[in-house]
Structure formats: C-alpha cells, structure tokens
Design a protein around this motif. Structure first.
Motif, PDB file in Angstrom:
ATOM      1  N   ASP A   1     -22.214  -4.899   7.028  1.00 21.69           N
ATOM      2  CA  ASP A   1     -23.602  -4.443   7.143  1.00 21.69           C
ATOM      3  C   ASP A   1     -24.305  -4.779   5.831  1.00 21.69           C
ATOM      4  O   ASP A   1     -24.028  -4.177   4.794  1.00 21.69           O
ATOM      5  CB  ASP A   1     -23.643  -2.940   7.409  1.00 21.69           C
TER       6      ASP A   1
ATOM      7  N   GLN B   1     -21.732  -1.310   3.910  1.00 22.47           N
ATOM      8  CA  GLN B   1     -20.501  -0.868   4.551  1.00 22.47           C
ATOM      9  C   GLN B   1     -19.911  -2.003   5.380  1.00 22.47           C
ATOM     10  O   GLN B   1     -20.611  -2.935   5.766  1.00 22.47           O
ATOM     11  CB  GLN B   1     -20.773   0.325   5.450  1.00 22.47           C
TER      12      GLN B   1
ATOM     13  N   GLU C   1     -27.340  -4.297   4.910  1.00 24.90           N
ATOM     14  CA  GLU C   1     -28.311  -3.313   4.442  1.00 24.90           C
ATOM     15  C   GLU C   1     -27.644  -2.167   3.693  1.00 24.90           C
ATOM     16  O   GLU C   1     -28.079  -1.783   2.614  1.00 24.90           O
ATOM     17  CB  GLU C   1     -29.116  -2.773   5.620  1.00 24.90           C
ATOM     18  N   SER C   2     -26.572  -1.608   4.242  1.00 26.86           N
ATOM     19  CA  SER C   2     -25.929  -0.450   3.611  1.00 26.86           C
ATOM     20  C   SER C   2     -24.731  -0.835   2.749  1.00 26.86           C
ATOM     21  O   SER C   2     -24.284  -0.035   1.933  1.00 26.86           O
ATOM     22  CB  SER C   2     -25.476   0.544   4.684  1.00 26.86           C
TER      23      SER C   2
ATOM     24  N   GLU D   1     -30.483   3.944  -3.440  1.00 26.04           N
ATOM     25  CA  GLU D   1     -31.447   4.690  -2.612  1.00 26.04           C
ATOM     26  C   GLU D   1     -31.704   6.026  -3.204  1.00 26.04           C
ATOM     27  O   GLU D   1     -31.011   6.630  -3.877  1.00 26.04           O
ATOM     28  CB  GLU D   1     -30.931   4.842  -1.177  1.00 26.04           C
TER      29      GLU D   1
ATOM     30  N   ASP E   1     -15.937   1.612   2.892  1.00 20.43           N
ATOM     31  CA  ASP E   1     -17.150   1.716   2.079  1.00 20.43           C
ATOM     32  C   ASP E   1     -17.241   0.539   1.128  1.00 20.43           C
ATOM     33  O   ASP E   1     -16.236   0.024   0.644  1.00 20.43           O
ATOM     34  CB  ASP E   1     -17.155   3.031   1.286  1.00 20.43           C
TER      35      ASP E   1
ATOM     36  N   ASN F   1     -25.415   1.425  -3.544  1.00 19.83           N
ATOM     37  CA  ASN F   1     -26.742   1.269  -2.965  1.00 19.83           C
ATOM     38  C   ASN F   1     -27.722   2.110  -3.764  1.00 19.83           C
ATOM     39  O   ASN F   1     -27.492   3.287  -3.982  1.00 19.83           O
ATOM     40  CB  ASN F   1     -26.734   1.691  -1.492  1.00 19.83           C
TER      41      ASN F   1
END
Length: 89
Positions: free
Chosen positions: A58, A63, A60-61, A89, A82, A87
């Motif tokens: 993924d 993971q 974006e995250s 955020e 993980d 990230n």
C-alpha cells in the motif's frame, strides 16, 4: 470626450481582471481534483518477491501484506506487515 475614454479604459481593466480571475479559479480547481484521482488510482502494488512469495504494498500507508505459496500446494492466508518507513500524519 475625456470622461468616455477613461470609462472605456476602466471597464476594459475590470473585464480583463474578471477573465483572468475566472481562468485561474478553473485551472486550479481542475489540478486539485486531478491530483486526488491520480493518487488513489495506483495505490496498491503487487510485488512477486520470488516464486513462492507475493507481496501487496500500500503506497499510501506504507503497509504490506505477504503470502507464502508452497510449490504444488493450495493457497494459504495473507499476513499483514507494518512498514519500516514512518508515516508523517
């Protein structure tokens, strides 16, 4: 005569700024919506690590999920991992 030419120049300037503002608003609005759709279009990537391991990443995250497929056997379950990248955020 002097007042009418000043009025025409003033109206031309106002109309020019209105056209410029409208074109900037429409151009910036299209780029924002285009960026959102582009990011979500290719969010996941399938990575064949070797002949027995598959990874879905993924972007974006950060993971990922991996699956071990033994030779000449049926499918097994996916395991979630993980990302080592943090990230912000």
């Amino acid at each position: 005569m002097k007042n009418s030419s000043s009025l025409i120049i003033g109206l031309a300037i106002i109309i020019g700024f209105a056209i410029l503002g409208f074109s900037l608003v429409t151009a910036l609005g299209e780029k924002d919506s285009e960026a959102v759709s582009t990011n979500t279009e290719h969010r996941y990537e399938l990575i064949p690590a070797n002949e027995n391991n598959l990874i879905i990443f993924d972007k974006e995250s950060g993971q990922y999920w991996n699956k071990f497929i033994p030779v000449d056997e049926g499918p097994t379950t996916w395991e979630k991992g993980d990302s080592p990248i943090k990230n912000n955020e």
